[in-house]
Design a protein around this motif. Structure first.
Motif, PDB file in Angstrom:
ATOM      1  N   ASP A   1       0.822  -1.208   0.000  1.00  0.00           N
ATOM      2  CA  ASP A   1       0.000   0.000   0.000  1.00  0.00           C
ATOM      3  C   ASP A   1       0.855   1.257   0.000  1.00  0.00           C
ATOM      4  OD1 ASP A   1      -2.237  -1.543  -0.053  1.00  0.00           O
ATOM      5  OD2 ASP A   1      -2.762  -1.289   2.066  1.00  0.00           O
TER       6      ASP A   1
ATOM      7  N   GLN B   1       2.092   1.787  -3.543  1.00  0.00           N
ATOM      8  CA  GLN B   1       1.075   2.310  -4.455  1.00  0.00           C
ATOM      9  C   GLN B   1       0.806   3.783  -4.224  1.00  0.00           C
ATOM     10  OE1 GLN B   1      -2.048  -0.385  -6.178  1.00  0.00           O
ATOM     11  NE2 GLN B   1      -1.979  -1.184  -4.106  1.00  0.00           N
TER      12      GLN B   1
ATOM     13  N   GLU C   1      -0.132   4.976  -8.343  1.00  0.00           N
ATOM     14  CA  GLU C   1      -0.643   4.099  -9.377  1.00  0.00           C
ATOM     15  C   GLU C   1      -0.637   2.670  -8.863  1.00  0.00           C
ATOM     16  OE1 GLU C   1       2.255   4.834 -12.495  1.00  0.00           O
ATOM     17  OE2 GLU C   1       3.314   2.983 -11.977  1.00  0.00           O
ATOM     18  N   GLY C   2      -1.412   1.819  -9.521  1.00  0.00           N
ATOM     19  CA  GLY C   2      -1.499   0.427  -9.114  1.00  0.00           C
ATOM     20  C   GLY C   2      -2.943  -0.012  -9.015  1.00  0.00           C
TER      21      GLY C   2
ATOM     22  N   CYS D   1      -4.816  -1.245  -6.535  1.00  0.00           N
ATOM     23  CA  CYS D   1      -5.597  -0.823  -5.363  1.00  0.00           C
ATOM     24  C   CYS D   1      -6.068   0.615  -5.514  1.00  0.00           C
ATOM     25  CB  CYS D   1      -4.770  -0.956  -4.084  1.00  0.00           C
ATOM     26  SG  CYS D   1      -3.991  -2.558  -3.876  1.00  0.00           S
TER      27      CYS D   1
ATOM     28  N   TRP E   1       1.050   0.336 -15.209  1.00  0.00           N
ATOM     29  CA  TRP E   1       1.644   1.019 -14.055  1.00  0.00           C
ATOM     30  C   TRP E   1       3.161   0.862 -14.115  1.00  0.00           C
ATOM     31  CZ3 TRP E   1      -1.992  -3.056 -12.399  1.00  0.00           C
ATOM     32  CH2 TRP E   1      -3.327  -2.622 -12.472  1.00  0.00           C
TER      33      TRP E   1
ATOM     34  N   TYR F   1       4.974   1.311 -10.602  1.00  0.00           N
ATOM     35  CA  TYR F   1       4.570   0.394  -9.534  1.00  0.00           C
ATOM     36  C   TYR F   1       4.891  -1.072  -9.825  1.00  0.00           C
ATOM     37  CZ  TYR F   1       1.402  -2.466  -6.735  1.00  0.00           C
ATOM     38  OH  TYR F   1       0.880  -3.440  -5.931  1.00  0.00           O
TER      39      TYR F   1
ATOM     40  N   ASN G   1      -8.085  -5.701  -1.418  1.00  0.00           N
ATOM     41  CA  ASN G   1      -6.961  -6.050  -2.277  1.00  0.00           C
ATOM     42  C   ASN G   1      -6.431  -7.447  -1.975  1.00  0.00           C
ATOM     43  OD1 ASN G   1      -6.879  -3.348  -3.429  1.00  0.00           O
ATOM     44  ND2 ASN G   1      -6.167  -2.724  -1.405  1.00  0.00           N
TER      45      ASN G   1
END
Length: 227
Positions: free
Chosen positions: A71, A74, A79-80, A82, A103, A106, A134
């Motif tokens: 987390d 991200q 970006e990503g 989640c 991404w 990421y 997630n």
């Protein structure tokens, strides 16, 4: 490998009962993330990401400390899956981060953490906070429709738990506010020998004149009791 429908139904029923029971949101979310790991083949770790105003975010009910790193990564990259699920898409599926080009910042970094695949589901929390359930795998996974369906059901349970918790907090806050205003009115009624309506009018006038919230003015009145 498919999930036994009976086991799934039993687990969903248990989660529904737990949301309705007087339990903390953290406990319910922990059961949701554990259920995701147990019920969806290929899921090795799971967690809930809440994204607030500005750069604030919170990782809840992680099944592994690695979720905190994922987390943070991200949010640092902005970006990503989640982030995309929380802020835009309903379901974001990644079968292999090594082949993911959406991404560019990421994906290579999450692969370095040993994570190769992921599923993220938007949480509808009915407020300004966005969220996502997630799920990640240490192997590349060809996530199927069943995995997405189970994940969406679990995400709905997670969102329900969060909303129920916040509704409870709002109710508690409203009751506390009402009690403080009531205490302040009682003090003013006794001090100035006025009735309930007049006491509230005095509180409201003080609030308007000082540009201070009514509950804060009530708190000031309560604090002056006995002085």
């Amino acid at each position: 490998m498919t999930t036994d429908n009976h086991d799934l139904a039993v687990r969903m029923a248990d989660l529904a009962r737990n949301i309705a029971a007087p339990r903390t949101v953290t406990a319910v979310l922990a059961e949701v993330t554990e259920a995701a790991r147990d019920l969806i083949p290929g899921v090795d770790i799971a967690g809930v990401l809440l994204v607030g105003k500005g750069e604030s975010f919170e990782t809840l009910a992680p099944t592994s400390p690695l979720m905190f790193e994922i987390d943070k990564l991200q949010m640092a990259c902005l970006e990503g899956p989640c982030v995309q699920a929380a802020l835009a898409e309903t379901v974001v599926r990644t079968n292999d981060f090594r082949k993911e080009t959406e991404w560019p910042n990421y994906s290579p970094k999450v692969v370095e953490l040993g994570v190769l695949s992921g599923l993220s589901f938007k949480l509808y929390t009915a407020d300004r906070t966005a969220g996502a359930l997630n799920l990640f795998g240490f192997e590349a996974n060809d996530w199927d429709v069943e995995a997405e369906t189970i994940g969406m059901v679990l995400a709905a349970h997670a969102a329900a738990a969060i909303m129920a918790s916040r509704e409870g907090d709002q109710l508690q806050s409203a009751l506390s506010t009402r009690d403080r205003i009531g205490q302040a009115k009682g003090i003013i009624m006794e001090r100035f020998n006025v009735d309930d309506v007049q006491a509230f009018a005095m509180l409201r006038q003080l609030s308007q004149d000082s540009n201070v919230k009514l509950v804060d003015v009530a708190g000031q009145v309560i604090d002056t009791r006995g002085k």
